[in-house]
Scaffold this motif. Structure first.
Motif, PDB file in Angstrom:
ATOM      1  N   ASN A   2      -6.534 -14.258  -9.698  1.00 48.54           N
ATOM      2  CA  ASN A   2      -7.563 -14.974  -8.697  1.00 48.54           C
ATOM      3  C   ASN A   2      -8.263 -13.784  -7.572  1.00 48.54           C
ATOM      4  O   ASN A   2      -7.765 -12.627  -7.776  1.00 48.54           O
ATOM      5  N   ALA A   3      -9.036 -14.624  -7.034  1.00 47.70           N
ATOM      6  CA  ALA A   3      -9.838 -13.633  -6.320  1.00 47.70           C
ATOM      7  C   ALA A   3      -9.193 -12.994  -5.079  1.00 47.70           C
ATOM      8  O   ALA A   3      -9.466 -11.824  -4.707  1.00 47.70           O
ATOM      9  N   SER A   4      -7.977 -13.394  -4.395  1.00 46.54           N
ATOM     10  CA  SER A   4      -7.274 -12.969  -3.669  1.00 46.54           C
ATOM     11  C   SER A   4      -6.392 -12.029  -3.904  1.00 46.54           C
ATOM     12  O   SER A   4      -6.405 -10.623  -3.274  1.00 46.54           O
ATOM     13  N   VAL A   5      -6.160 -11.988  -5.196  1.00 48.59           N
ATOM     14  CA  VAL A   5      -5.453 -10.586  -5.534  1.00 48.59           C
ATOM     15  C   VAL A   5      -6.425  -9.574  -6.107  1.00 48.59           C
ATOM     16  O   VAL A   5      -6.193  -8.196  -5.792  1.00 48.59           O
ATOM     17  N   GLU A   6      -7.518  -9.941  -6.423  1.00 45.45           N
ATOM     18  CA  GLU A   6      -8.609  -8.978  -6.786  1.00 45.45           C
ATOM     19  C   GLU A   6      -9.159  -8.100  -5.513  1.00 45.45           C
ATOM     20  O   GLU A   6      -9.370  -7.064  -5.443  1.00 45.45           O
ATOM     21  N   GLN A   7      -9.261  -9.057  -4.423  1.00 44.72           N
ATOM     22  CA  GLN A   7      -9.763  -8.320  -3.037  1.00 44.72           C
ATOM     23  C   GLN A   7      -8.790  -7.438  -2.574  1.00 44.72           C
ATOM     24  O   GLN A   7      -8.995  -6.362  -2.411  1.00 44.72           O
ATOM     25  N   MET A   8      -7.366  -7.705  -2.738  1.00 43.30           N
ATOM     26  CA  MET A   8      -6.341  -6.889  -1.974  1.00 43.30           C
ATOM     27  C   MET A   8      -6.329  -5.639  -3.326  1.00 43.30           C
ATOM     28  O   MET A   8      -5.780  -4.540  -2.796  1.00 43.30           O
ATOM     29  N   GLU A   9      -6.522  -5.806  -4.405  1.00 42.29           N
ATOM     30  CA  GLU A   9      -6.484  -4.504  -5.323  1.00 42.29           C
ATOM     31  C   GLU A   9      -7.396  -3.544  -4.947  1.00 42.29           C
ATOM     32  O   GLU A   9      -7.436  -2.279  -5.177  1.00 42.29           O
ATOM     33  N   ARG A  10      -8.618  -3.773  -4.158  1.00 41.94           N
ATOM     34  CA  ARG A  10      -9.637  -2.883  -3.870  1.00 41.94           C
ATOM     35  C   ARG A  10      -9.012  -2.015  -2.865  1.00 41.94           C
ATOM     36  O   ARG A  10      -9.812  -0.771  -2.707  1.00 41.94           O
ATOM     37  N   SER A  11      -7.980  -2.300  -2.032  1.00 41.16           N
ATOM     38  CA  SER A  11      -7.462  -1.605  -1.125  1.00 41.16           C
ATOM     39  C   SER A  11      -6.460  -0.657  -1.622  1.00 41.16           C
ATOM     40  O   SER A  11      -5.960  -0.858  -2.640  1.00 41.16           O
ATOM     41  N   GLU A  12      -6.007   0.488  -0.926  1.00 41.90           N
ATOM     42  CA  GLU A  12      -4.947   1.198  -1.145  1.00 41.90           C
ATOM     43  C   GLU A  12      -3.817   1.357  -0.092  1.00 41.90           C
ATOM     44  O   GLU A  12      -3.743   2.299   0.508  1.00 41.90           O
ATOM     45  N   PRO A  13      -2.993   0.097  -0.225  1.00 40.74           N
ATOM     46  CA  PRO A  13      -1.931   0.194   0.769  1.00 40.74           C
ATOM     47  C   PRO A  13      -0.799   1.071   0.509  1.00 40.74           C
ATOM     48  O   PRO A  13      -0.694   1.668  -0.557  1.00 40.74           O
ATOM     49  N   ARG A  14      -0.148   1.532   1.473  1.00 41.96           N
ATOM     50  CA  ARG A  14       0.869   2.626   1.167  1.00 41.96           C
ATOM     51  C   ARG A  14       1.987   1.943   0.605  1.00 41.96           C
ATOM     52  O   ARG A  14       2.262   0.886   0.768  1.00 41.96           O
ATOM     53  N   VAL A  15       2.911   2.922   0.104  1.00 44.06           N
ATOM     54  CA  VAL A  15       4.216   2.647  -0.336  1.00 44.06           C
ATOM     55  C   VAL A  15       5.014   2.530   0.703  1.00 44.06           C
ATOM     56  O   VAL A  15       5.306   3.506   1.432  1.00 44.06           O
ATOM     57  N   VAL A  16       5.877   1.412   0.676  1.00 42.94           N
ATOM     58  CA  VAL A  16       6.763   1.036   1.703  1.00 42.94           C
ATOM     59  C   VAL A  16       8.152   1.039   1.274  1.00 42.94           C
ATOM     60  O   VAL A  16       9.200   1.244   1.909  1.00 42.94           O
ATOM     61  N   LEU A  17       8.365   0.736   0.099  1.00 47.98           N
ATOM     62  CA  LEU A  17       9.878   0.803  -0.765  1.00 47.98           C
ATOM     63  C   LEU A  17       9.876   1.727  -2.038  1.00 47.98           C
ATOM     64  O   LEU A  17       8.645   1.452  -2.928  1.00 47.98           O
ATOM     65  N   SER A  18      10.677   2.608  -2.323  1.00 49.65           N
ATOM     66  CA  SER A  18      10.506   3.407  -3.355  1.00 49.65           C
ATOM     67  C   SER A  18      12.043   3.655  -3.975  1.00 49.65           C
ATOM     68  O   SER A  18      12.736   3.822  -3.142  1.00 49.65           O
ATOM     69  N   ALA A  19      11.786   3.764  -5.114  1.00 46.96           N
ATOM     70  CA  ALA A  19      13.011   4.306  -5.947  1.00 46.96           C
ATOM     71  C   ALA A  19      12.851   5.227  -6.892  1.00 46.96           C
ATOM     72  O   ALA A  19      11.549   5.107  -7.443  1.00 46.96           O
ATOM     73  N   ARG A  20      13.425   6.286  -6.968  1.00 48.43           N
ATOM     74  CA  ARG A  20      13.151   7.193  -8.279  1.00 48.43           C
ATOM     75  C   ARG A  20      14.401   7.492  -8.877  1.00 48.43           C
ATOM     76  O   ARG A  20      15.688   7.973  -8.386  1.00 48.43           O
ATOM     77  N   GLY A  21      14.554   7.462 -10.183  1.00 49.61           N
ATOM     78  CA  GLY A  21      15.667   7.821 -11.253  1.00 49.61           C
ATOM     79  C   GLY A  21      16.817   6.863 -10.602  1.00 49.61           C
ATOM     80  O   GLY A  21      18.076   7.330 -10.816  1.00 49.61           O
ATOM     81  N   ASP A  38       7.701   1.577  -7.235  1.00 56.31           N
ATOM     82  CA  ASP A  38       6.784   1.849  -5.764  1.00 56.31           C
ATOM     83  C   ASP A  38       6.428   0.388  -5.538  1.00 56.31           C
ATOM     84  O   ASP A  38       5.672  -0.305  -6.120  1.00 56.31           O
ATOM     85  N   VAL A  39       6.898  -0.136  -4.224  1.00 57.40           N
ATOM     86  CA  VAL A  39       6.413  -1.362  -3.647  1.00 57.40           C
ATOM     87  C   VAL A  39       5.526  -1.139  -2.709  1.00 57.40           C
ATOM     88  O   VAL A  39       5.809  -0.370  -1.492  1.00 57.40           O
ATOM     89  N   HIS A  40       4.273  -1.505  -2.489  1.00 61.36           N
ATOM     90  CA  HIS A  40       3.285  -1.353  -1.678  1.00 61.36           C
ATOM     91  C   HIS A  40       2.825  -2.209  -0.599  1.00 61.36           C
ATOM     92  O   HIS A  40       3.297  -3.772  -0.892  1.00 61.36           O
ATOM     93  N   ASP A  41       2.682  -1.886   0.637  1.00 64.41           N
ATOM     94  CA  ASP A  41       2.377  -2.889   1.867  1.00 64.41           C
ATOM     95  C   ASP A  41       1.344  -3.798   1.330  1.00 64.41           C
ATOM     96  O   ASP A  41       0.538  -3.547   0.646  1.00 64.41           O
ATOM     97  N   PRO A 178      10.824  -9.525   8.383  1.00 67.82           N
ATOM     98  CA  PRO A 178      10.770  -8.431   7.517  1.00 67.82           C
ATOM     99  C   PRO A 178       9.708  -7.530   7.298  1.00 67.82           C
ATOM    100  O   PRO A 178       8.542  -7.954   7.135  1.00 67.82           O
ATOM    101  N   LYS A 179       9.872  -6.365   7.033  1.00 65.07           N
ATOM    102  CA  LYS A 179       8.843  -5.318   6.797  1.00 65.07           C
ATOM    103  C   LYS A 179       8.571  -5.557   4.982  1.00 65.07           C
ATOM    104  O   LYS A 179       7.453  -5.332   4.800  1.00 65.07           O
ATOM    105  N   VAL A 180       9.676  -5.575   4.453  1.00 69.47           N
ATOM    106  CA  VAL A 180       9.866  -5.795   3.182  1.00 69.47           C
ATOM    107  C   VAL A 180      10.811  -6.805   2.592  1.00 69.47           C
ATOM    108  O   VAL A 180      11.842  -7.065   2.901  1.00 69.47           O
ATOM    109  N   LEU A 181      10.013  -7.896   2.102  1.00 68.77           N
ATOM    110  CA  LEU A 181      10.764  -9.119   1.702  1.00 68.77           C
ATOM    111  C   LEU A 181      10.909  -8.998   0.166  1.00 68.77           C
ATOM    112  O   LEU A 181      10.237  -9.165  -0.587  1.00 68.77           O
ATOM    113  N   LEU A 182      12.400  -9.267  -0.247  1.00 71.95           N
ATOM    114  CA  LEU A 182      12.796  -9.537  -1.536  1.00 71.95           C
ATOM    115  C   LEU A 182      13.178 -10.534  -1.713  1.00 71.95           C
ATOM    116  O   LEU A 182      14.022 -11.304  -1.161  1.00 71.95           O
TER     117      LEU A 182
END
Length: 261
Positions: A2-21, A38-41, A178-182
């Motif tokens: 949808n349009a709201s998803v496409e609009q948000m994909e144009r920005s580059e929000p920061r990674v707020v939650l990350s896991a490695r290995g 990587d979960v983005h704001d 919450p800053k990150v909602l699971l």
């Protein structure tokens, strides 16, 4: 998409939650292996996969209900790999469980007020009179209106339908700011009316914070989510936007047992 998803994909929000290995062993069985995430704001990120893929284990690792055998987890740039669950929640990583978790003998309003107590610090001020909670009424009623429960404001949680209990749980989760909602299968067991309410609410929530959700309703995933990670047997099988992963023959095989349309 949808349009709201496409609009948000144009920005580059920061990674707020990350896991490695990320890895978790249970005896001789490896439930999660080498997961990078990587979960983005301001985005909705879906974690999907067939039953037994390791989705819930990943959630438990991220929220520290399980300790990883190996790997690193960061929240807002801070290493939380060995942090205990209650401290992780206070740092802004809040989880809503698959099974509704509300106080059945309290009203909708009082359930939300209880959640707001924790955020405001009133939960630890036992000497204060009950009337002190009245200062939370305005905020509680705003949250109740946001999730569409105003008509049930004074109804006991026990008397709500299953779907409306899940809506109430969303309100109590948002009360923690919450800053990150699971979200663990937030639409499970809901009727169509409640699915629409929660889907719209998730979209609104993601305008100001990150959302990571486990969800089996793929039509909702397609409509809501900016990024999808597919797990199989505890490993990442595919990732990308929904259009990309849904065309991946490995994902078709994992879900349907065939690569045919």
């Amino acid at each position: 998409m949808n349009a709201s998803v496409e609009q948000m994909e144009r920005s580059e929000p920061r990674v707020v939650l990350s896991a490695r290995g990320l890895r978790r062993d249970f005896g001789g069985f490896t439930a999660v292996r080498d997961v990078d995430l990587d979960v983005h704001d301001r985005r909705v990120h879906a974690l999907i996969g067939p039953n037994g893929a390791g989705k819930t284990t990943v959630f438990n690792l991220l929220t520290k209900f399980l300790q990883p055998t190996a790997g690193k987890i960061t929240l807002l740039g801070e290493d939380i790999t060995r942090t205990v669950p209650d401290k992780v929640a206070r740092k802004g990583l809040v989880r809503s469980f698959q099974i509704s978790a509300v106080f059945p003998q309290l009203s909708v309003l009082d359930n939300v007020r209880v959640a707001l107590q924790r955020k405001s610090g009133l939960a630890h001020q036992f000497w204060r009179p009950l009337s002190a909670l009245n200062q939370l009424n305005s905020h509680a009623e705003n949250l109740i209106a946001t999730v569409g429960l105003t008509r049930e404001r004074d109804v006991l949680a026990a008397d709500l339908s299953y779907g409306r209990k899940r809506v109430l749980e969303m309100a109590t989760t948002l009360a923690l700011d919450p800053k990150v909602l699971l979200l663990d299968e937030p639409l499970a067991g809901m009727g169509q009316e409640d699915i629409g309410t929660i889907a719209n609410l998730i979209r609104e929530v993601a305008a100001t914070r990150a959302v990571l959700m486990v969800e089996h309703n793929l039509s909702v995933v397609a409509d809501l989510c900016h990024h999808v990670t597919v797990l199989q047997r505890g490993e990442i099988l595919a990732e990308g936007n929904y259009d990309t992963v849904s065309r991946d023959p490995r994902v078709r095989t994992a879900y349907m047992g065939t690569e045919e349309d």
